[in-house]
Design an enzyme around this catalytic site. Structure first.
Site: not given
Ligand code: 13P
Ligand code: G3H
Ligand code: ZN
Length: 321
Positions: A93-94, A115, A224, A266, A268
């Site tokens: 992720d990212h 990203d 998000g 996504n 989190d």
């Molecule tokens: P949230 O913070 O809305 O859960 O988004 C998570 C996300 O985009 C992880 O890449």
């Molecule tokens: O988009 C970001 C995810 O919620 C991951 O968050 O970088 O704090 O692990 P993090």
């Molecule tokens: Zn994200």
């Protein structure tokens, strides 16, 4: 090099194809620790949903990249031993650099996000293409991003959203050869996405529609996308926390988005909220307890329920394994 296929993982290509034609979205849930991972796979096995296990750079730093990778491999074993197999992808992720993406691919990830959304357009395009060229040699799928979400995108912080410009998407997808595209249509990371009391903050469905017109049938990703479930925000505040004005994306809007070319959603923060709320409650109710299993266990149970409900009621991925 460990290839993801040898671990029994899949890339996201087939998952996305089916999700777009079936009008649902694949859940992409982040994990940083054992209880989150257990909850995600249990909920996805129970609901027979395909799943994307997401690991951020922060998660790798927190939990140790080697340990996290083996945890994902262990989770896959559990899935297979359950006798009710589901497709599982392991996704970065990212990813913020070519080197990080390569490191993940070489350790067995089946999918990576590069990203470059905070870079100038041409730099984002060049970096994304470079990652895709390498990844595709190993049949690993790649997610790129155009447009910037408000909130915190890893180390990049933005006060406002810069919605994805539909004029850019066709050129970007063609030149980079990415497999999916994350877009900015009003969602943002974290627990404070909109102002409390703001009239139902609508996602920019008009921009989504225009993007779909420009790249018909191409897999779109929404970051998000936590709904910042008020039940758990309330519990956190009740049991000594302070999260005033935390607001997320209404679930009905995500459901609506999932019916379109949005095929990966996504989440989190909702998992973080559930875990924190349950731990706070358990410790407040049982002040004598000092066994972590006794407060992490109930948190894990509640996480399972939350993820299973998301699969059934929001993403529509239940039963699609
Ligand atoms: P949230 O913070 O809305 O859960 O988004 C998570 C996300 O985009 C992880 O890449
Ligand atoms: O988009 C970001 C995810 O919620 C991951 O968050 O970088 O704090 O692990 P993090
Ligand atoms: Zn994200």
């Amino acid at each position: 090099m460990v290839h993801y296929k040898d671990l029994g993982l899949v890339n996201t290509r087939e998952m996305f194809k089916k999700a777009i034609s079936g009008g649902y979205a694949i859940p992409a849930y982040n994990f940083n620790n054992m209880e989150q991972l257990q909850a995600i796979i249990t909920a996805c096995i129970d609901t027979q949903s395909p799943v994307i296990l997401q690991v951020s750079k922060g998660a790798r730093n927190y939990a140790n990249q080697t340990l996290l990778r083996y945890m994902a491999e262990g989770a896959l074993r559990v899935v297979n031993d359950s006798g009710k197999p589901i497709p599982v992808a392991l996704h970065l992720d990212h990813g913020d650099s070519y080197e990080l993406c390569i490191s993940c691919i070489e350790s067995g990830f089946s999918s990576v996000m590069i990203d470059g959304s905070s870079l100038p357009y041409e730099d984002n395009t060049a970096l994304t293409k470079k990652v895709a060229d390498y990844a595709h040699k190993h049949d690993v799928t790649v997610e790129g991003e155009l447009g910037v979400l408000a909130g915190i995108e890893e180390e990049v912080s933005s006060e406002v959203s810069h919605y994805t410009n539909p004029d850019d998407v066709e050129d970007f997808v063609k030149r980079t050869n990415v497999d999916s595209l994350a877009i900015s249509i009003g969602t943002s990371h974290g627990a404070y996405k909109f102002k409390p009391g703001e009239k139902v903050p609508p996602l920019k469905f008009d921009i989504l529609k225009e993007i779909e017109n420009r790249i018909p049938g191409f897999p779109i990703v929404l970051h998000g996308s936590s709904s910042v479930l008020q039940e758990y925000v309330g519990m956190i505040n009740q049991y000594g926390g302070s999260m005033q004005g935390a607001v997320g994306v209404p679930e009905d809007q995500l459901r609506e988005a999932a019916k379109s070319a949005v095929c990966k959603i996504n989440i989190d923060s909702d998992g973080r909220l559930v875990m924190t709320a349950m731990i706070r409650k358990s410790l407040a109710d049982n002040p004598e307890n000092f066994d972590p299993r006794k407060y992490l266990g109930p948190a894990r149970e509640e996480l399972i329920k939350m993820y299973a409900r998301k699969n059934r009621e929001v993403l529509g991925s239940a039963g699609k394994a």
